[in-house]
Design an enzyme around this catalytic site. Structure first.
Site, PDB file in Angstrom:
ATOM      1  CG  ASP A 175     -10.906   8.685   8.157  1.00 32.55           C
ATOM      2  OD1 ASP A 175     -12.048   8.824   7.671  1.00 32.55           O
ATOM      3  OD2 ASP A 175      -9.881   8.584   7.456  1.00 32.55           O
ATOM      4  CB  ALA A 187      -0.915   0.005   1.221  1.00 30.68           C
ATOM      5  CB  ALA A 236       3.276   6.415   5.463  1.00 31.75           C
ATOM      6  CD  GLN A 237       6.569   3.384  -0.188  1.00 27.04           C
ATOM      7  OE1 GLN A 237       6.012   4.075  -1.043  1.00 27.04           O
ATOM      8  NE2 GLN A 237       7.706   2.758  -0.429  1.00 27.04           N
ATOM      9  CB  ALA A 264      -1.225   6.555   1.626  1.00 27.44           C
TER      10      ALA A 264
END
Length: 562
Positions: A296, A140, A145-146, A142
């Protein structure tokens, strides 16, 4: 909070980034905003990047989607701002919020070697020394960050989240620019000052700086785990603190089904209706019992395990509510359920940091809002929809709520939406009702009333103790003539701006006239050096005056067109 900010110094320090932002705004059809903010003379290069063909394509895309596309192109800070602002229905129109909720936070991954270097810097050892196996490519990626899959030396499967290189510097620069743009919007666009955009940027700055510290996320996970110890409905992944730092966090790798994947849930023998009920109860327990909740809880952050427990991921953004705020929230929801607008208005006034005189008008508006749902049964009331409409009324009447209020509205509305996907007959308000009734009952319990009584007596004691000395201080200030009354003028900014502009032109005209007269005197004095018998100094003076006069004329024509 953005400290030591200066509009001019901030502008020139980030002039290149301002140019990029201007280009993106023009690209998506917001060039008029640059003109209205009075910065087009610095960023005119951005306008040249716009093409007529692009303009035709944009005409088919809504204004709200163009805002979202611009934020995505501007990078991680602006993507996060869009996600943060989507929690504020009191400021933004519902169409824009719907568009911002589609923001894509997935971006191209950065090189894995950079991730290895960051892990070494944060944890003091290489990837090979810390892990038995470390996946080369992230699963993943983003904006901030990853995440990599890895295996510890003892065989535990883990997820390692690594912050993007230099993301802090990028965000710091973008925050300064955002604050400057908010300042310009409030200054140049009439009516925008009441939205207090600079305060919004400060709130966003505080939130994103917390997200940048993965140690805080680790603490949040531990807090959630303590709050729900013994509750089989929720699962919080274990955090490996010895492999966690400011820019790296290592957590247990959890296999599960995305909470909205109804078909996969059914195939695994899990009842989606049961998951909807459990998810709602867990989120409401976070809000009403602990006052510490996942801010969230969208579908990407919730997995369902084989044992039917719900796993909460990405605990960087959380909301906090004080006991008093929880009691008042309960009162609002009870007012909605019992169709009691007076209770709602009174509670909103108690929660607001400012007082407004239009109490009867607000009560009438809320009565109309409640009347929309009067014919529906309690289970048919969409609590998220009602709270969002209520939030928009707050900005009309300039009632300022604590930031946590909007986060919990978003959390409840998000969970309600997930509930509807899992169970068409889902009713959030039926799940809220037991929590609200318990909160109201607790307020009138002997223990609670006794505590309130003791607190009131204590406040009264301190008031009476301090009253004589504070009264003496006021009298001394009056005697010394140091008592001042301050007046605040509102709505005069456009007039003052026009007045300042007129004075500037008048001074410019006086200087221009002086230059013409001075040049005439020089020519009549016949002072050398000369060109074709005419003094050069006089010619230079007339040319300068002509240039200045032309500039003044262009400025007047431009302003007349605005």
């Amino acid at each position: 909070m953005i400290d030591n900010w200066r509009p001019r110094s901030g502008f020139y320090r980030h002039i290149g980034r301002y140019g990029e932002i201007a280009s993106v705004l023009v690209k998506y059809g917001f060039g008029d905003l640059i003109s209205r903010l009075n910065i087009e003379r610095y960023l005119s290069a951005g306008k040249r990047l716009f093409r007529v063909g692009q303009q035709k394509k944009l005409s088919r895309i809504s204004r709200w989607d163009r805002i979202r596309m611009a934020l995505e192109e501007l990078g991680p800070t602006f993507i996060k701002l869009g996600q943060f602002a989507s929690n504020r229905p009191d400021i933004l129109p519902s169409e824009l919020i719907d568009s911002l909720e589609k923001l894509q936070d997935s971006v191209a991954p950065f090189p894995s070697q950079d991730a290895h270097n960051i892990i070494r810097e944060e944890l003091g050892a290489s990837v090979n020394q810390l892990f038995k196996y470390f996946e080369e490519n992230p699963f993943a990626s983003a904006s901030m960050a990853q995440v990599y899959q890895a295996v510890l030396k003892d065989g535990h499967k883990v997820a390692v989240k690594v912050q993007r290189p230099k993301i802090r510097e990028i965000i710091r620069a973008d925050l300064e620019i955002m604050y400057h743009l908010a300042f310009l919007i409030e200054k140049h666009i009439q009516g925008m000052e009441q939205l207090n955009l600079r305060q919004l940027v400060n709130e966003f700055s505080s939130a994103i700086n917390k997200e940048l510290d993965f140690n805080a996320e680790a603490l949040h996970a531990e807090q959630f785990a303590r709050n729900f110890s013994g509750d089989s409905r929720i699962y919080i992944p274990r955090v490996f603190l010895h492999l966690t730092g400011r820019r790296v966090i290592t957590t247990e790798f959890v296999d599960g089904i995305k909470i909205t994947n109804v078909n996969e849930l059914i195939k695994s023998g899990i009842d989606p209706k049961e998951i909807a009920s459990s998810g709602a109860s867990v989120v409401l327990k976070q809000i009403f019992e602990f006052g510490f909740f996942h801010a969230d809880p969208h579908a990407g952050n919730l997995l369902v395990k084989r044992d039917k427990s719900i796993c909460f991921l990405d605990l960087g953004m959380t909301g906090i509510l004080s006991p008093t705020s929880r009691e008042r929230l309960s009162s609002i929801i009870l007012g909605i359920a019992t169709r009691d607008p007076q209770r709602i208005v009174k509670t909103l006034y108690d929660m607001s940091s400012e007082r407004v005189e239009r109490k009867e008008e607000l009560e009438y508006e809320i009565s109309e809002l409640i009347q929309e749902y009067a014919s529906r049964s309690l289970r048919m009331i969409n609590i998220g929809e009602v709270l969002n409409k209520l939030s928009r009324l707050l900005v009309v009447y300039r009632l300022k709520m604590i930031p946590g209020f909007y986060l919990l509205v978003k959390a409840m509305a998000t969970m309600e939406g997930i509930g509807y996907k899992l169970d068409p007959d889902f009713s959030m308000i039926e799940h809220v009702e037991p929590f609200v009734k318990k909160m109201i009952a607790d307020q009138f319990s002997f223990r609670h009333m006794a505590k309130d009584g003791v607190d009131t007596l204590q406040d009264f004691f301190f008031l009476m103790r301090d009253l004589p000395s504070e009264t003496r201080d006021i009298i001394q200030l009056i005697k010394a003539g140091r008592v001042r009354i301050e007046f605040e003028h509102r709505g005069l900014e456009p007039v003052l701006k026009k007045f300042s502009q007129t004075i500037n032109r008048l001074v410019f005209g006086v200087v221009l006239a002086s230059l013409v007269i001075g040049s005439s005197v020089v020519i009549l004095s016949n002072i050398p050096p000369k060109l074709y018998g005419v003094p050069l100094i006089g010619i230079a003076g007339f040319l300068t005056a002509a240039f200045m006069g032309f500039g003044l004329l262009v400025s007047i024509i431009r302003n007349e067109k605005k």
